[in-house]
Design an enzyme around this catalytic site. Structure first.
Site, PDB file in Angstrom:
ATOM      1  N   LYS A  95       8.706 -17.626 -10.247  1.00  0.00           N
ATOM      2  CA  LYS A  95       7.975 -16.513 -10.854  1.00  0.00           C
ATOM      3  C   LYS A  95       6.770 -17.029 -11.636  1.00  0.00           C
ATOM      4  O   LYS A  95       6.908 -17.966 -12.438  1.00  0.00           O
ATOM      5  CB  LYS A  95       8.927 -15.755 -11.785  1.00  0.00           C
ATOM      6  CG  LYS A  95       8.314 -14.540 -12.403  1.00  0.00           C
ATOM      7  CD  LYS A  95       9.289 -13.856 -13.338  1.00  0.00           C
ATOM      8  CE  LYS A  95       8.582 -12.749 -14.093  1.00  0.00           C
ATOM      9  NZ  LYS A  95       9.395 -12.217 -15.167  1.00  0.00           N
ATOM     10  N   LYS A 126     -13.909   0.637  15.473  1.00  0.00           N
ATOM     11  CA  LYS A 126     -12.595  -0.004  15.706  1.00  0.00           C
ATOM     12  C   LYS A 126     -12.188   0.115  17.177  1.00  0.00           C
ATOM     13  O   LYS A 126     -11.578  -0.799  17.736  1.00  0.00           O
ATOM     14  CB  LYS A 126     -11.518   0.621  14.811  1.00  0.00           C
ATOM     15  CG  LYS A 126     -11.618   0.105  13.382  1.00  0.00           C
ATOM     16  CD  LYS A 126     -10.661   0.746  12.411  1.00  0.00           C
ATOM     17  CE  LYS A 126     -10.943   0.179  11.017  1.00  0.00           C
ATOM     18  NZ  LYS A 126     -10.301   0.842   9.928  1.00  0.00           N
ATOM     19  N   ASN A 134       0.848  -1.199   0.000  1.00  0.00           N
ATOM     20  CA  ASN A 134       0.000   0.000   0.000  1.00  0.00           C
ATOM     21  C   ASN A 134       0.882   1.248   0.000  1.00  0.00           C
ATOM     22  O   ASN A 134       2.102   1.153  -0.068  1.00  0.00           O
ATOM     23  CB  ASN A 134      -0.947  -0.019   1.208  1.00  0.00           C
ATOM     24  CG  ASN A 134      -0.169  -0.098   2.504  1.00  0.00           C
ATOM     25  OD1 ASN A 134       0.569   0.808   2.851  1.00  0.00           O
ATOM     26  ND2 ASN A 134      -0.320  -1.223   3.214  1.00  0.00           N
ATOM     27  N   LYS A 166     -11.694  -3.601  18.485  1.00  0.00           N
ATOM     28  CA  LYS A 166     -10.289  -3.966  18.722  1.00  0.00           C
ATOM     29  C   LYS A 166      -9.885  -3.723  20.178  1.00  0.00           C
ATOM     30  O   LYS A 166      -8.711  -3.884  20.526  1.00  0.00           O
ATOM     31  CB  LYS A 166      -9.382  -3.203  17.762  1.00  0.00           C
ATOM     32  CG  LYS A 166      -9.816  -3.478  16.308  1.00  0.00           C
ATOM     33  CD  LYS A 166      -8.791  -3.125  15.301  1.00  0.00           C
ATOM     34  CE  LYS A 166      -9.348  -3.292  13.896  1.00  0.00           C
ATOM     35  NZ  LYS A 166      -8.403  -3.820  12.951  1.00  0.00           N
ATOM     36  N   ASP A 198      -4.593  -6.552   5.134  1.00  0.00           N
ATOM     37  CA  ASP A 198      -5.663  -7.368   5.736  1.00  0.00           C
ATOM     38  C   ASP A 198      -5.715  -8.750   5.088  1.00  0.00           C
ATOM     39  O   ASP A 198      -6.233  -9.697   5.673  1.00  0.00           O
ATOM     40  CB  ASP A 198      -7.015  -6.677   5.545  1.00  0.00           C
ATOM     41  CG  ASP A 198      -7.123  -5.447   6.435  1.00  0.00           C
ATOM     42  OD1 ASP A 198      -6.682  -5.524   7.597  1.00  0.00           O
ATOM     43  OD2 ASP A 198      -7.617  -4.407   5.958  1.00  0.00           O
ATOM     44  N   PHE A 252      -4.783   3.120  14.673  1.00  0.00           N
ATOM     45  CA  PHE A 252      -5.125   4.133  13.681  1.00  0.00           C
ATOM     46  C   PHE A 252      -6.330   3.630  12.886  1.00  0.00           C
ATOM     47  O   PHE A 252      -6.612   2.423  12.873  1.00  0.00           O
ATOM     48  CB  PHE A 252      -3.950   4.377  12.722  1.00  0.00           C
ATOM     49  CG  PHE A 252      -3.026   5.474  13.166  1.00  0.00           C
ATOM     50  CD1 PHE A 252      -2.190   5.290  14.257  1.00  0.00           C
ATOM     51  CD2 PHE A 252      -2.979   6.688  12.493  1.00  0.00           C
ATOM     52  CE1 PHE A 252      -1.333   6.297  14.674  1.00  0.00           C
ATOM     53  CE2 PHE A 252      -2.121   7.708  12.889  1.00  0.00           C
ATOM     54  CZ  PHE A 252      -1.302   7.513  13.986  1.00  0.00           C
TER      55      PHE A 252
HETATM   56  O1  PMT Z   1       2.923   6.105   6.590  1.00  0.00           O
HETATM   57  P1  PMT Z   1       2.374   7.431   6.099  1.00  0.00           P
HETATM   58  O2  PMT Z   1       2.614   7.642   4.620  1.00  0.00           O
HETATM   59  O3  PMT Z   1       2.842   8.575   6.947  1.00  0.00           O
HETATM   60  O4  PMT Z   1       0.802   7.366   6.223  1.00  0.00           O
HETATM   61  C1  PMT Z   1       0.207   7.368   7.495  1.00  0.00           C
HETATM   62  C2  PMT Z   1      -0.941   6.365   7.570  1.00  0.00           C
HETATM   63  C3  PMT Z   1      -2.073   6.803   6.670  1.00  0.00           C
HETATM   64  C4  PMT Z   1      -0.470   4.967   7.172  1.00  0.00           C
HETATM   65  C5  PMT Z   1      -1.380   6.309   9.079  1.00  0.00           C
HETATM   66  O5  PMT Z   1      -1.748   7.588   9.483  1.00  0.00           O
HETATM   67  C6  PMT Z   1      -2.539   5.342   9.271  1.00  0.00           C
HETATM   68  O6  PMT Z   1      -3.708   5.672   9.115  1.00  0.00           O
HETATM   69  N1  PMT Z   1      -2.206   4.073   9.628  1.00  0.00           N
HETATM   70  C7  PMT Z   1      -3.126   2.962   9.737  1.00  0.00           C
HETATM   71  C8  PMT Z   1      -3.394   2.380   8.392  1.00  0.00           C
HETATM   72  C9  PMT Z   1      -4.342   1.189   8.449  1.00  0.00           C
HETATM   73  O7  PMT Z   1      -3.946   0.099   8.193  1.00  0.00           O
HETATM   74  O8  PMT Z   1      -5.540   1.480   8.894  1.00  0.00           O
HETATM   75  P2  PMT Z   1      -6.764   0.398   9.036  1.00  0.00           P
HETATM   76  O9  PMT Z   1      -7.911   1.283   9.329  1.00  0.00           O
HETATM   77  O10 PMT Z   1      -6.820  -0.474   7.874  1.00  0.00           O
HETATM   78  O11 PMT Z   1      -6.360  -0.436  10.291  1.00  0.00           O
HETATM   79  C10 PMT Z   1      -6.817  -0.118  11.609  1.00  0.00           C
HETATM   80  C11 PMT Z   1      -5.756  -0.425  12.626  1.00  0.00           C
HETATM   81  O12 PMT Z   1      -5.550  -1.847  12.683  1.00  0.00           O
HETATM   82  C12 PMT Z   1      -4.403   0.197  12.348  1.00  0.00           C
HETATM   83  O13 PMT Z   1      -3.859   0.620  13.592  1.00  0.00           O
HETATM   84  C13 PMT Z   1      -3.589  -0.948  11.774  1.00  0.00           C
HETATM   85  O14 PMT Z   1      -2.201  -0.812  12.088  1.00  0.00           O
HETATM   86  C14 PMT Z   1      -4.204  -2.157  12.492  1.00  0.00           C
HETATM   87  N2  PMT Z   1      -4.142  -3.417  11.730  1.00  0.00           N
HETATM   88  C15 PMT Z   1      -4.723  -3.529  10.511  1.00  0.00           C
HETATM   89  C16 PMT Z   1      -4.700  -4.734   9.842  1.00  0.00           C
HETATM   90  C17 PMT Z   1      -4.050  -5.825  10.441  1.00  0.00           C
HETATM   91  N3  PMT Z   1      -3.983  -6.993   9.828  1.00  0.00           N
HETATM   92  N4  PMT Z   1      -3.476  -5.694  11.647  1.00  0.00           N
HETATM   93  C18 PMT Z   1      -3.513  -4.512  12.297  1.00  0.00           C
HETATM   94  O15 PMT Z   1      -2.988  -4.377  13.415  1.00  0.00           O
END
Ligand code: PMT
Length: 406
Positions: free
Chosen positions: A290, A338, A211, A342, A280, A324
């Site tokens: 490959k 969330k 991503n 979570k 995810d 986040f």
């Molecule tokens: O890195 P930058 O370019 O500075 O950009 C910043 C950012 C946009 C990446 C950051 O500010 C941000 O939003 N990070 C979280 C991105 C994300 O994966 O969001 P989500 O809404 O999909 O996930 C929710 C939370 O679950 C996040 O804390 C994520 O780390 C966590 N997660 C998600 C999927 C997973 N399999 N395990 C997780 O722990």
């Protein structure tokens, strides 16, 4: 912030000595008291008189040139300093310091110093990348020295690459930040684990799914937590950012590796901040060779990765858990969801479709949602400011009695 601060500037020999002169001037104008030690080779580039005039102090060049009979100069200087900065730091001086050699005024003084020491290297790109220099820097890092990484660009030797001394303005800002954070270290002795950047989920040996995360938000958090006194572990996906000094970094590729790295540190952590953009889903099958293109479409079967934040929420005992939420619509609804699903203590939401927010840039627009139902909406700010805001909220959560309304 600099008023009355005692900064010992150790100048070693390289063309970047002229920047050290500019730095001396800026620090002095900012109210700092600057004393300068010059190595013999630094004096080949600029005379001590320049630094004497700019710092308004005697310049030290020789261990045995004792200026005041009542003190031993190198011990006195080492004790005097609030902060010691070696800038520019040559490969030679880095090597001496890493090996405990004390054969000139700078290396002798540094052996006697208890103050924080910062090293700002400046040299030819190949010298900077030489394994001996890398090894010496790693050793100084173990001693607790902080490195100000050189910039990339045109080098005086004609090469283009990493090796330019950081600009004096930036050094002044870093020093100001240091003294401002040192005033108050609300996270002293706290273990903070921060995840940053993207993950990569392999399809085959040459392709992966990922991503747009640059890691900037997570790295800003790591630096801000460090400046507040925390012991920081930064678990970083593949990004091309400078490694923050004074922070333990573990590099990972996939969501599974990030999970393992976080779990190893979880029981000792006081705060966990999950700023990483974790995949995810990952391809169900990782092909050993490959994948060759064929006629028609290709369908990849995907399976869920571990939801690290959710697992942490289930396992947490004393840890403050901050997640986040990167959303493109219905941000409040999803972020609040969330927070509950979570079992997080705070969710920092950003709408990644909004200009100035989310992936890649230097700024973000965040809203911090908490378990008590409160939400703090922040305006557009730099990621550094956003990180400080998030950590201030975290500190308030750790010590609810001291919570202030901002
Ligand atoms: O890195 P930058 O370019 O500075 O950009 C910043 C950012 C946009 C990446 C950051 O500010 C941000 O939003 N990070 C979280 C991105 C994300 O994966 O969001 P989500 O809404 O999909 O996930 C929710 C939370 O679950 C996040 O804390 C994520 O780390 C966590 N997660 C998600 C999927 C997973 N399999 N395990 C997780 O722990």
């Amino acid at each position: 912030m600099l008023q009355g601060k005692k900064i010992l500037l150790c100048v070693t020999g390289g063309i970047a000595v002229y920047k050290a002169a500019a730095l001396t001037s800026k620090l002095t104008q900012g109210g700092a008291r600057v004393k300068v030690i010059m190595s013999a080779s630094a004096q080949q580039f600029v005379t001590p008189l320049t630094f004497q005039a700019l710092s308004r102090h005697d310049v030290y060049t020789d261990t045995f040139d004792e200026k005041h009979p009542q003190v031993i100069a190198h011990i006195d200087l080492a004790d005097w300093a609030d902060l010691i900065l070696v800038a520019p730091a040559t490969a030679n001086m880095i090597g001496k310091l890493a090996n405990g050699i004390a054969d000139d005024m700078i290396s002798t003084t540094l052996l006697a110093a208890a103050a924080p020491v910062w090293i700002a290297p400046a040299m030819n790109v190949h010298m900077y990348e030489h394994p001996a220099v890398k090894r010496n820097m790693a050793r100084l890092d173990e001693f607790g020295y902080r490195f100000i990484e050189p910039n990339e660009g045109f080098l005086a030797c004609g090469y283009v690459g990493k090796g330019r001394l950081e600009e004096p303005e930036t050094l002044v800002h870093l020093i100001e930040d240091f003294f401002s954070a040192a005033k108050e270290q609300p996270l002293k002795n706290k273990n903070v684990v921060i995840t940053a950047g993207p993950t990569r989920e392999a399809i085959d040996p040459v392709r992966f799914l990922t991503n747009h995360s640059s890691g900037k938000m997570g790295y800003a958090l790591a630096e801000a937590a460090r400046d507040m006194g925390a012991n920081v572990s930064l678990i970083s996906g593949p990004v091309s950012l400078k490694e923050p000094a004074g922070v333990e970094i573990q590099r990972i590729q996939s969501a599974e590796e990030m999970y393992q790295a976080v779990m190893e540190r979880f029981s000792d952590a006081d705060i966990v901040i999950k700023a990483a953009a974790v995949a995810d889903y990952r391809p169900k099958t990782v092909h050993g060779d490959k994948l060759k293109k064929q006629e028609g479409d290709l369908v990849l079967e995907m399976e869920r990765t571990k939801d690290i934040l959710k697992i942490l929420g289930q396992k947490k005992t004393h840890q403050l858990l901050i997640g986040f939420a990167a959303e493109t619509d219905r941000m409040e609804e999803y972020a609040k969801g969330k927070l509950i699903s979570k079992n997080a203590d705070m969710i920092v939401a950003n709408n990644v479709k909004t200009k100035g927010a989310g992936f890649g840039g230097e700024t973000n627009i965040i809203t911090i949602y908490k378990r008590d139902g409160s939400a703090k909406e922040c305006q557009l700010m730099t990621k550094k400011e956003a990180a400080q805001e998030i950590l201030r909220e975290a500190v308030a959560e750790l010590a609810p009695g001291e919570k202030e309304c901002k």
